[in-house]
Design a protein around this motif. Structure first.
Motif, short mmCIF file in Angstrom:
data_model
loop_
_atom_site.label_atom_id
_atom_site.label_comp_id
_atom_site.label_asym_id
_atom_site.label_seq_id
_atom_site.Cartn_x
_atom_site.Cartn_y
_atom_site.Cartn_z
N GLN A 63 0.74 -1.37 0.48
CA GLN A 63 0.02 -0.02 -0.13
C GLN A 63 0.70 1.60 0.06
OE1 GLN A 63 -2.57 0.59 3.61
NE2 GLN A 63 -3.89 1.49 2.32
N GLU A 67 1.89 1.37 -3.28
CA GLU A 67 0.81 2.37 -4.45
C GLU A 67 0.93 3.46 -4.50
OE1 GLU A 67 -2.91 0.17 -5.61
OE2 GLU A 67 -3.08 1.17 -3.97
N GLN A 68 1.17 4.01 -3.37
CA GLN A 68 1.10 5.64 -2.45
C GLN A 68 2.06 6.19 -3.39
OE1 GLN A 68 0.33 5.78 1.50
NE2 GLN A 68 -1.54 4.66 1.65
N THR A 118 -4.24 2.19 -9.05
CA THR A 118 -4.28 0.56 -8.29
C THR A 118 -3.79 -0.08 -9.08
OG1 THR A 118 -6.74 0.93 -8.19
CG2 THR A 118 -6.34 -1.04 -8.55
#
Length: 277
Positions: A167, A170-171, A196
C-alpha cells in the motif's frame, strides 16, 4: 407545382450547398474547431462542450477528445492498453505488475487548445488508435518510470507479501507518476490521476522456491510437534514405571488398551484376555 420549403429543409439545403462542418461531441467528449477554409489560414475558432452541436464554415476542421475519467490498463488482457509493467526492487529482483491508472484530460478551452496543438495533432489523438498511442507515451512511460522509482525503496519479499508495504508503494507510485506525467507533457494536460496496482509478481522460479521453502517450514513445524508429543508421552511412561514398576506398567497398558480385563469379585481378582478388536 411549387412548394415552399420548411425551415428545417431550408437549413439542410443551405448546409449541403455550403458544405458546412457539423461537429457534435458525445456526452463524454469535448470538441475543438479550427478555421481551415480554402482561402484562410488555419486558426483556432472555438471549443465545443459535451453533447453540444457546432456548425462551422466549409473546410473548417473539427476534432473530438475524451472528457471525464479515462483509464490506462496494463495487464495480460487483449483489450488492455499495455502489457504488465516491470519493476526492479531494492534488492535487484525484477517483478511484473498489473494494474490500472485513472485520469482525466484537462478540458478547459485554453488547455485543450494547447494540448491539441502540442500533442493531439502529432498523434492524431482524436482517433481511437492515435489516442492509444498517445497514452502509451504520456501515461504509460511516466507510470513505468514512477513504479521503478518507488520500488527501489523496498525489498521484493515485502512488495510481494506485505500488504502494508504494498500500500505504501502504491501511494508512492501515484505521487511520482503525477509528477512524471506532467513533466512528460510539459503542462498539466492530465488531472485527477490515481493508480490501483496488483501484487507485484516475482519470476515463477522464485515463487516456486518460496513455496518450497514455506512447505519445508511447515513440515519442520509439524515434525517438531510430533517430537514434542513423543517426548511428553515418554515422560509420562517413565513416571508410571517409577510408580508401578516395569511389569506393573505393562499390565496397566494392557488394561488401558483393552487387551486384558480385570474383574474383582468376592475378593478374587480374575484376569482374562480382552475382546479382539
Amino acid at each position: 407545382m411549387n412548394r415552399k420549403l420548411t425551415p428545417v429543409a431550408l437549413l439542410a439545403v443551405a448546409l449541403t450547398a455550403t458544405a458546412c462542418t457539423i461537429t457534435t461531441p458525445e456526452p463524454d467528449q469535448v470538441g475543438i474547431v479550427y478555421d481551415a477554409g480554402t482561402f484562410s489560414s488555419t486558426t483556432f475558432q472555438s471549443c465545443i462542450n459535451p453533447g453540444q452541436q457546432d456548425i462551422s464554415g466549409p473546410g473548417d476542421a473539427a476534432y473530438t477528445y475524451p472528457a471525464g475519467q479515462r483509464t490506462f490498463e496494463f495487464a495480460d488482457k487483449p483489450d488492455a492498453e499495455a502489457k504488465p509493467l516491470t519493476v526492479v526492487s531494492k534488492d535487484n529482483l525484477e517483478m511484473t505488475v498489473s494494474g490500472v491508472a485513472t485520469f482525466s484530460l484537462a478540458t478547459d478551452c485554453k488547455t485543450l487548445q494547447q494540448f491539441h496543438e502540442q500533442i493531439g495533432l502529432k498523434f492524431k489523438a482524436s482517433d481511437d488508435e492515435g489516442w492509444r498511442k498517445l497514452l502509451g507515451v504520456y501515461i504509460g512511460q511516466p507510470l513505468d518510470r514512477a513504479m521503478d522509482a518507488a520500488a527501489k525503496e523496498y525489498g521484493w519479499k515485502d512488495l510481494f507479501s506485505n500488504p502494508t508495504i504494498k500500500q505504501q508503494w502504491e501511494q508512492s507510485v501515484a505521487k511520482h507518476a503525477a509528477q512524471f506525467i506532467q513533466e512528460q507533457g510539459g503542462a498539466g494536460f492530465f488531472t485527477k490521476f490515481a493508480v490501483t496496482l496488483q501484487q507485484p509478481q516475482p519470476p515463477q522460479g522464485v515463487r516456486d522456491a518460496l513455496a518450497a521453502a514455506q512447505q519445508a517450514l511447515e513440515e519442520d513445524a509439524a515434525q517438531k510437534n510430533k517430537n514434542e508429543k513423543a517426548k511428553t508421552e515418554l515422560e509420562s511412561i517413565r513416571a508410571l514405571v517409577d510408580v508401578l514398576g516395569a511389569e506393573g506398567y505393562v499390565l496397566y497398558k494392557a488394561i488401558q488398551d483393552g487387551r486384558i480385563q480385570v474383574i474383582v469379585s468376592d475378593g478374587q481378582v480374575n484376569v482374562t484376555p480382552g475382546k479382539q478388536q
